[in-house]
Design a protein around this motif. Structure first.
Motif, short mmCIF file in Angstrom:
data_model
loop_
_atom_site.label_atom_id
_atom_site.label_comp_id
_atom_site.label_asym_id
_atom_site.label_seq_id
_atom_site.Cartn_x
_atom_site.Cartn_y
_atom_site.Cartn_z
N THR A 119 30.27 8.91 51.82
CA THR A 119 29.94 10.23 51.27
C THR A 119 31.01 10.68 50.29
N TRP A 120 30.60 11.63 49.45
CA TRP A 120 31.47 12.22 48.44
C TRP A 120 31.49 13.73 48.61
N ARG A 121 32.59 14.35 48.18
CA ARG A 121 32.70 15.80 48.18
C ARG A 121 33.11 16.26 46.79
N TRP A 122 32.52 17.38 46.37
CA TRP A 122 32.92 18.04 45.13
C TRP A 122 34.05 19.00 45.49
N LEU A 123 35.15 18.90 44.78
CA LEU A 123 36.30 19.77 45.03
C LEU A 123 36.36 20.83 43.94
N GLN A 124 36.47 22.07 44.38
CA GLN A 124 36.60 23.17 43.43
C GLN A 124 37.94 23.85 43.69
N PRO A 125 38.79 23.92 42.66
CA PRO A 125 40.08 24.58 42.86
C PRO A 125 39.87 26.06 43.15
N GLU A 126 40.59 26.57 44.12
CA GLU A 126 40.54 28.00 44.41
C GLU A 126 41.38 28.72 43.38
N SER A 127 40.88 29.85 42.91
CA SER A 127 41.67 30.61 41.94
C SER A 127 42.82 31.29 42.67
N GLN A 128 43.96 31.25 42.01
CA GLN A 128 45.16 31.85 42.59
C GLN A 128 45.85 32.68 41.53
N ASP A 129 46.56 33.68 41.97
CA ASP A 129 47.39 34.46 41.06
C ASP A 129 48.43 33.50 40.47
N SER A 130 48.51 33.41 39.16
CA SER A 130 49.38 32.41 38.52
C SER A 130 50.85 32.60 38.90
N GLU A 131 51.29 33.83 39.06
CA GLU A 131 52.69 34.05 39.45
C GLU A 131 52.93 33.58 40.88
N ALA A 132 51.99 33.87 41.78
CA ALA A 132 52.14 33.48 43.17
C ALA A 132 51.95 31.98 43.35
N ALA A 133 51.18 31.36 42.45
CA ALA A 133 50.86 29.94 42.60
C ALA A 133 51.94 29.01 42.08
N GLU A 134 52.88 29.53 41.29
CA GLU A 134 53.93 28.66 40.75
C GLU A 134 54.70 27.99 41.86
N GLY A 135 54.79 26.69 41.78
CA GLY A 135 55.54 25.92 42.76
C GLY A 135 54.79 25.68 44.06
N MET A 136 53.56 26.18 44.17
CA MET A 136 52.78 25.98 45.39
C MET A 136 51.74 24.89 45.17
N ALA A 137 51.34 24.25 46.23
CA ALA A 137 50.30 23.22 46.15
C ALA A 137 48.95 23.86 45.85
N GLN A 138 48.13 23.14 45.11
CA GLN A 138 46.78 23.60 44.78
C GLN A 138 45.91 23.61 46.03
N HIS A 139 45.10 24.65 46.19
CA HIS A 139 44.16 24.73 47.31
C HIS A 139 42.76 24.47 46.77
N TRP A 140 41.94 23.81 47.59
CA TRP A 140 40.61 23.40 47.15
C TRP A 140 39.54 23.85 48.12
N ARG A 141 38.38 24.18 47.59
CA ARG A 141 37.18 24.32 48.40
C ARG A 141 36.40 23.04 48.20
N THR A 142 35.80 22.53 49.26
CA THR A 142 35.07 21.27 49.13
C THR A 142 33.63 21.46 49.58
N TYR A 143 32.74 20.73 48.91
CA TYR A 143 31.32 20.80 49.19
C TYR A 143 30.77 19.38 49.27
N LEU A 144 30.02 19.12 50.33
CA LEU A 144 29.41 17.81 50.51
C LEU A 144 28.33 17.59 49.46
N ILE A 145 28.33 16.41 48.86
CA ILE A 145 27.30 16.07 47.89
C ILE A 145 26.21 15.31 48.63
N HIS A 146 25.01 15.84 48.58
CA HIS A 146 23.86 15.23 49.29
C HIS A 146 23.16 14.25 48.40
#
Length: 146
Positions: A119-146
């Motif tokens: 199976t495959w999943r589509w990953l969508q990056p979660e939007s983050q405040d750019s100032e708060a996101a600096e130096g932090m790991a990217q967070h993702w929402r994932t959706y199963l591809i049918h």
């Protein structure tokens, strides 16, 4: 003797480079055209859903065609092979009274192959405040591809 030494050094160098080069998954395991098509449909439906709700309208039927992948990058996310694909596609939106055709739409998607490889999943990056996101790991929402 120098030829044997040279061969040994070359072998050592090749083994060292091979051991260091495990940073990205094989492109041969990248998603096929059917998986890419399903992921684009999922992405378009995801964005169209909010619009349809605001307009109190039914979601249109979608047909994707002429997919052209222009760039493919392979990486690991959460120790799973992930492929960043960019390219273009054509879209037909079947509305109740008409069909709207769009050519040359661009896509920018991340697809992740799951552990079992079925199976495959589509990953969508979660939007983050750019100032708060600096130096932090990217967070993702994932959706199963049918």
């Amino acid at each position: 003797m120098s030829r044997l030494l040279w061969s040994g050094c070359l072998l050592f160098l090749l083994l060292t480079l091979t051991a260091c080069g495990g940073g990205s998954p094989s492109v041969s395991l990248s998603p096929n055209s059917d998986t890419i098509k399903k992921a684009i449909i999922l992405q378009v439906k995801h964005s169209q859903s909010a619009i349809s709700q605001q307009l109190n309208a039914a979601n249109p039927n979608l047909r994707i065609s002429h997919i052209k992948v222009r760039q493919l990058d392979a990486q690991y996310l959460a120790k799973l092979p992930t492929y960043h694909l960019q390219g273009r596609y054509d879209l037909d939106l079947e509305l109740p009274t008409q069909t709207v055709k769009q050519s040359g739409n661009s896509f920018d998607i991340y697809l992740q192959r799951q552990r079992e490889g079925k199976t495959w999943r589509w990953l969508q990056p979660e939007s983050q405040d750019s100032e708060a996101a600096e130096g932090m790991a990217q967070h993702w929402r994932t959706y199963l591809i049918h």
